[in-house]
Motif scaffolding. Sequence first.
Motif, PDB file in Angstrom:
ATOM      1  N   CYS A  26      -6.708  37.936  24.401  1.00 31.26           N
ATOM      2  CA  CYS A  26      -7.933  38.339  25.091  1.00 31.26           C
ATOM      3  C   CYS A  26      -8.844  39.172  24.194  1.00 31.26           C
ATOM      4  CB  CYS A  26      -7.606  39.097  26.374  1.00 31.26           C
ATOM      5  SG  CYS A  26      -6.983  40.757  26.111  1.00 31.26           S
ATOM      6  N   SER A  71      -2.710  38.823  20.241  1.00 29.14           N
ATOM      7  CA  SER A  71      -3.756  39.099  21.221  1.00 29.14           C
ATOM      8  C   SER A  71      -4.433  37.783  21.534  1.00 29.14           C
ATOM      9  CB  SER A  71      -4.778  40.076  20.634  1.00 29.14           C
ATOM     10  OG  SER A  71      -5.994  39.962  21.349  1.00 29.14           O
ATOM     11  N   CYS A 116      -3.904  47.323  22.837  1.00 29.97           N
ATOM     12  CA  CYS A 116      -5.368  47.345  22.720  1.00 29.97           C
ATOM     13  C   CYS A 116      -5.967  48.515  23.479  1.00 29.97           C
ATOM     14  CB  CYS A 116      -5.951  46.024  23.210  1.00 29.97           C
ATOM     15  SG  CYS A 116      -5.618  45.671  24.937  1.00 29.97           S
ATOM     16  N   LEU A 139       0.002  48.797  26.352  1.00 28.95           N
ATOM     17  CA  LEU A 139      -0.877  47.750  25.840  1.00 28.95           C
ATOM     18  C   LEU A 139      -1.497  48.269  24.546  1.00 28.95           C
ATOM     19  CD1 LEU A 139      -2.777  46.397  29.011  1.00 28.95           C
ATOM     20  CD2 LEU A 139      -0.762  45.429  27.865  1.00 28.95           C
ATOM     21  N   CYS A 161      -0.374  42.051  23.531  1.00 34.34           N
ATOM     22  CA  CYS A 161      -0.383  43.094  22.497  1.00 34.34           C
ATOM     23  C   CYS A 161       0.618  44.210  22.794  1.00 34.34           C
ATOM     24  CB  CYS A 161      -1.782  43.691  22.420  1.00 34.34           C
ATOM     25  SG  CYS A 161      -2.244  44.483  23.989  1.00 34.34           S
ATOM     26  N   GLY A 189      -7.493  43.953  27.507  1.00 30.76           N
ATOM     27  CA  GLY A 189      -6.506  44.466  28.459  1.00 30.76           C
ATOM     28  C   GLY A 189      -6.132  43.501  29.560  1.00 30.76           C
ATOM     29  N   CYS A 217      -4.541  40.074  28.668  1.00 29.87           N
ATOM     30  CA  CYS A 217      -3.567  39.033  28.302  1.00 29.87           C
ATOM     31  C   CYS A 217      -2.149  39.580  28.143  1.00 29.87           C
ATOM     32  CB  CYS A 217      -3.990  38.312  27.028  1.00 29.87           C
ATOM     33  SG  CYS A 217      -3.791  39.286  25.525  1.00 29.87           S
ATOM     34  N   SER A 218      -2.024  40.866  27.868  1.00 33.36           N
ATOM     35  CA  SER A 218      -0.745  41.563  27.685  1.00 33.36           C
ATOM     36  C   SER A 218       0.057  41.076  26.483  1.00 33.36           C
ATOM     37  CB  SER A 218       0.125  41.488  28.954  1.00 33.36           C
ATOM     38  OG  SER A 218       0.828  40.278  29.013  1.00 33.36           O
TER      39      SER A 218
HETATM   40 FE1  FES Z   1      -4.959  41.304  25.472  1.00 35.78          FE
HETATM   41 FE2  FES Z   1      -4.267  43.800  24.819  1.00 35.78          FE
HETATM   42  S1  FES Z   1      -5.000  42.241  23.569  1.00 35.78           S
HETATM   43  S2  FES Z   1      -4.094  42.851  26.693  1.00 35.78           S
END
Ligand code: FES
Length: 653
Positions: free
Chosen positions: A38, A36, A92, A90, A47, A42, A44-45
């Motif tokens: 970010c 992760s 997160c 995702l 995760c 939701g 950075c993608s």
């Molecule tokens: Fe960044 Fe899920 S931790 S998109």
Amino acid sequence: EQDPLVIFTPSGKRGRFPAGTPVLQAARALGVDLDSVCGGRGICSKCQITPSFGDFSKYGVTVHEDALSEWNSVEQRYDDKRGLKPGRRLGCQAQVLRDVIIDVPAESQVHKQVIRKRADTRAIVMDPATRLYFVEVLEPDMHEPSGDFERVASALEEQWEIKGLTADLSLMAKLQPVLRKGKWQVTLAVHHDHTGAAPRLLEVWPGLHESGLYGLAIDLGSTTIAAHLTDLETGEVKAASGLMNPQIRFGEDLMSRVSYVMMNPGGDKEMTRAVREALSQLAKELAAEADISPDLIVEAVVVCNPVMHHLFLGIDPVELGQAPFALATSSSMSLAMAELDITSINPRARCYILPCIAGHVGADAAAVALSEAPEKSEDLVLIIDVGTNAEILLGNTKRVLACSSPTGPAFEGAQISSGQRAAPGAIERVEINPETKEPRFRVIGSEIWSDDPAFAQAIGTSGITGICGSGIIEAVAEMRMAGLLDPSGLIGSAAQTGTARSVPEGRTHSYVLHDGTSENGPLISVTQGDIRAIQLAKSALYAGARLLMDEMGVDHVDRIVLAGAFGAHISSKHAMVLGMIPDAPLDKVSSAGNAAGTGARIALCNIAARKAIEANVSKITKVETAIAPAFQEHFVSANAIPHATDPFPELAK
Ligand code: FES
């Protein structure tokens, strides 16, 4: 009723969590390696995960379609903008509702494994020193005064549990506009020193930074400087290149460079400047080749021999030229690239230099040990890193010995009449027909042999430019096998050898490999002087290896690994015909490519490896070749091809 069960694959880690727990949170709680940047927002993608549905008797669970929550607006927005691969979620955002099995794909793992090219080596596990963190920073408040940097540091502590952030002045100057541009959301590149020093902020970008982070693995050799530009997230090599060490103009080998300093006070400064400028240039070229901004290069790992180590760091190497060969420091070093005047990359980039083993055995030998791990070998393994200064290691799980041997630059194509660095156009493979004494060869960059009608077209306009180290090794060994060369290394005349390719040159003879009459390239021959240079080099190599074998009390080794900054790998058969290496079954002789460079890449990608090699070098026993009388004896006997007295029973097979 029990809480839902979450099972992660491939780790197999499992635990029960209250319904509604985000998958990322469950992963963190179980210590599952799920990336992760970010922090679960939701965006950075990193995760991404894949849930599996159906009956899994192996795990004793049935996973229903509604095991995870439906897409929320964040996930929907991400998918609309970027598109999630089918089946992916995702981590997160998706929440656990019922029992579920969740696969973490390789690209979502922080500690990904990077497979090395050779089958017999372990993968590199990613664990880089510098990582990215997205943070939301509190806006300044007149009533609660605190600096922008302090609020960045507390955001990192609160959102990522990373305490005690430090930063250079140059970053302070940059921070304020970036924070405002990013509307108080920024991505930080934070360097974690493996020695436990405080985390250091290297770079900051507004919003989410998505262009990656890069590092350089640098093998600073006496003759050749090689560097690999590596992606610090995936471990992938994005560009690799090399150039001649510009210090050559001050002396071809290390001792002549030390003498240059002795004769010319201040000469070390000139050499320091030359090598640093070359490295700056190389870094810039690699960034251009990989099409990335040089600012994204935030780290480098450098391996080199002790004299290069001192000259690169700006330390006078004179003490290394005389017994007791005292190093200014043998410890590893972590410093700023800017302190080394390398300014073509990120101005706050860090540099890690591996520890030296001793006054003659440098960080390059430590890097070879890191790459080839002799201390983990059950067999007795002899590792030879061929270069202008050869690093030689002999050992197994019980004991590891190391020495270095002054081979001179012949194996890197220098001091050879048509010699050159391993680069496209260089002859790298040679065969000589023992009946006709006619040669055929291959050049780097083409798979076609020179006697093939398609050769001229295959090599293109660059043509044949010279002969590199592996080419000259094969040429000399083939000449010996074809009877063009006697055991003392003398090239026979046309009358003695029966080929017009032997042409007189002064009082000696040369063997013409390529006559230079076609448009493919100039005249390339192997001269008596070339043979002598190779004999000196190979005798030094062999003598170093034998000295270690004496010390270990053995007269043969189980296996041999040949390494070097060669374009191509050295042929084991030719190395043995030449008597570069002791006798061993041919199938027990392998090529490792640039092992020192690989060691640098491992240390670049994994901070635990830095700790490991620092602990390991203290356990390696170094053997001094320069003052050992036996070295001279071994050297003289090794001058014959393959050897005056040592038998080579494996070659006879
Ligand atoms: Fe960044 Fe899920 S931790 S998109």
